[in-house]
Write an enzyme that holds these catalytic residues in place. Structure first.
Site, PDB file in Angstrom:
ATOM      1  N   ASN A   9      -4.017 -12.102  -1.733  1.00 45.37           N
ATOM      2  CA  ASN A   9      -4.550 -11.075  -2.637  1.00 45.37           C
ATOM      3  C   ASN A   9      -3.738 -11.145  -3.927  1.00 45.37           C
ATOM      4  OD1 ASN A   9      -5.368  -8.806  -3.972  1.00 45.37           O
ATOM      5  ND2 ASN A   9      -4.562  -7.340  -2.473  1.00 45.37           N
ATOM      6  N   LYS A  11      -4.161  -9.588  -6.638  1.00 45.92           N
ATOM      7  CA  LYS A  11      -4.087  -8.317  -7.379  1.00 45.92           C
ATOM      8  C   LYS A  11      -4.362  -8.580  -8.865  1.00 45.92           C
ATOM      9  CE  LYS A  11      -1.184  -6.537  -3.719  1.00 45.92           C
ATOM     10  NZ  LYS A  11      -0.094  -5.677  -3.275  1.00 45.92           N
ATOM     11  N   HIS A  95      -8.220  -1.222  -0.074  1.00 45.55           N
ATOM     12  CA  HIS A  95      -6.791  -1.530  -0.200  1.00 45.55           C
ATOM     13  C   HIS A  95      -6.034  -0.242  -0.547  1.00 45.55           C
ATOM     14  CE1 HIS A  95      -3.018  -3.183  -1.668  1.00 45.55           C
ATOM     15  NE2 HIS A  95      -3.315  -4.271  -1.002  1.00 45.55           N
ATOM     16  N   GLU A  97      -3.783   0.338  -2.583  1.00 43.48           N
ATOM     17  CA  GLU A  97      -3.641   0.584  -4.024  1.00 43.48           C
ATOM     18  C   GLU A  97      -4.914   1.208  -4.584  1.00 43.48           C
ATOM     19  OE1 GLU A  97      -2.386  -3.397  -4.964  1.00 43.48           O
ATOM     20  OE2 GLU A  97      -0.483  -2.995  -3.952  1.00 43.48           O
ATOM     21  N   GLU A 167      -2.067  -2.757   6.657  1.00 44.38           N
ATOM     22  CA  GLU A 167      -1.041  -2.891   5.622  1.00 44.38           C
ATOM     23  C   GLU A 167      -0.295  -1.568   5.487  1.00 44.38           C
ATOM     24  OE1 GLU A 167      -2.028  -6.257   2.711  1.00 44.38           O
ATOM     25  OE2 GLU A 167      -3.107  -4.504   1.995  1.00 44.38           O
ATOM     26  N   GLY A 173       4.917  -4.807  -1.164  1.00 45.30           N
ATOM     27  CA  GLY A 173       5.676  -5.061  -2.381  1.00 45.30           C
ATOM     28  C   GLY A 173       7.103  -4.552  -2.330  1.00 45.30           C
ATOM     29  N   SER A 213       4.627  -7.504   2.528  1.00 45.86           N
ATOM     30  CA  SER A 213       5.824  -8.341   2.431  1.00 45.86           C
ATOM     31  C   SER A 213       5.832  -9.502   3.428  1.00 45.86           C
ATOM     32  CB  SER A 213       7.101  -7.498   2.568  1.00 45.86           C
ATOM     33  OG  SER A 213       7.175  -6.550   1.518  1.00 45.86           O
TER      34      SER A 213
HETATM   35  P1  13P Z   1       2.922  -7.925  -0.729  1.00 48.32           P
HETATM   36  O1  13P Z   1       2.749  -9.162   0.123  1.00 48.32           O
HETATM   37  O2  13P Z   1       3.298  -8.221  -2.129  1.00 48.32           O
HETATM   38  O3  13P Z   1       3.804  -6.909  -0.048  1.00 48.32           O
HETATM   39  O4  13P Z   1       1.460  -7.234  -0.827  1.00 48.32           O
HETATM   40  C1  13P Z   1       0.721  -7.016   0.319  1.00 48.32           C
HETATM   41  C2  13P Z   1      -0.643  -6.610  -0.054  1.00 48.32           C
HETATM   42  O5  13P Z   1      -0.865  -5.543  -0.575  1.00 48.32           O
HETATM   43  C3  13P Z   1      -1.742  -7.566   0.189  1.00 48.32           C
HETATM   44  O6  13P Z   1      -2.981  -6.966   0.032  1.00 48.32           O
END
Ligand code: 13P
Length: 251
Positions: A9, A11, A95, A97, A167, A173, A213
């Site tokens: 992903n 982003k 997601h 976010e 997640e 992150g 992560s």
């Molecule tokens: P990270 O791997 O940067 O923690 O992000 C995970 C994520 O949100 C994938 O959709």
């Protein structure tokens, strides 16, 4: 029985030019890997160009979001058909976010799942608790509410037409990943909930991805869990060598 899916992903990273350079570097690194499906989710602007580049390769394309309506006056949104025509096989939905920063709700995610399936896309439905929810012992309740909100009104048939990504928000992150045991525990629970929605056979076919992560050093242990059928990778998917070594988690 379940082919693992490792999806990157991206982003809000990568212009069209940067995205093409990333897939060009990635393709030879993952070319020979067998028994793992690999997907990338660039931002909307790069989807079509990347999709063209991926024609004839095993790498699959995913959108990061979409709207539930087929068309209309929805400034800033894209539809399932637009993603499919750009070359997407998958779309990430709900997601954390999107939920936290853009106000997405369980009901809205449910409408998107229905629209994605109708548009020929496989939704990757994201669920996961915040740190506060985990600390007060509500992780299971939260992911159950999210998965029922996304699939509960769509009937049993949809259950094995989606992938689910667990997640935990506190692991995204942050460099703080769930332990393999924590991931397995929630995945096993999610499979039970899916079983109650669509029966154990269908639930047994659903791929449950872990995200938060995921890095080369922890991917083998996470993906080695019986109910962890892949990874949704954020930061580590932006570097071709790093992402490829997660794809090669078995090696
Ligand atoms: P990270 O791997 O940067 O923690 O992000 C995970 C994520 O949100 C994938 O959709």
């Amino acid at each position: 029985m379940r082919t693992p899916l490792v999806a990157g992903n991206w982003k809000m990273h990568k212009t069209v030019g940067e995205a093409l350079r990333l897939v060009d570097a990635l393709l030879p690194l993952v070319a020979g890997v067998e028994g793992v499906e690999v997907a990338v989710a660039p931002p909307f602007t790069a989807l079509h160009a990347v999709g063209q580049r991926l024609v004839g390769t095993p790498l699959r394309l995913a959108g990061q979001n979409m709207h539930w309506e087929a068309q209309g006056a929805y400034t800033g949104e894209v539809s399932a058909a637009m993603l499919a025509e750009a070359g997407c096989a998958y779309v990430i939905l709900g997601h954390s976010e999107r939920r936290q920063l853009f106000g997405e709700t369980d009901a809205g995610v449910g409408r998107k799942v229905a629209a994605a399936l109708a548009g020929g896309l496989t939704p990757v439905v994201c669920v996961g608790e915040t740190l506060e929810e985990r600390d007060r012992g509500a992780a299971f309740e939260v992911v159950e509410r999210q998965i029922r909100g996304a699939l509960g009104s769509l009937g049993p048939d949809v259950v094995d037409r989606v992938a689910v990504a667990y997640e935990p928000v506190w692991a995204i992150g942050t460099g703080r990943t769930a332990t393999a045991a924590q991931a397995q525990e929630v995945h096993a629970f999610l499979r039970q909930v899916l079983g109650s929605l669509g029966g154990t056979e269908r639930a047994g076919r659903v791929r449950l991805l872990y995200g938060g992560s995921v890095k080369p050093y922890n991917s083998a242990e996470l993906l080695g869990q019986p109910d962890v059928d892949g990874a949704l990778v954020g930061g580590a998917s932006l570097e071709p060598e790093t992402f490829a070594s997660i794809v090669r988690f078995r090696v």
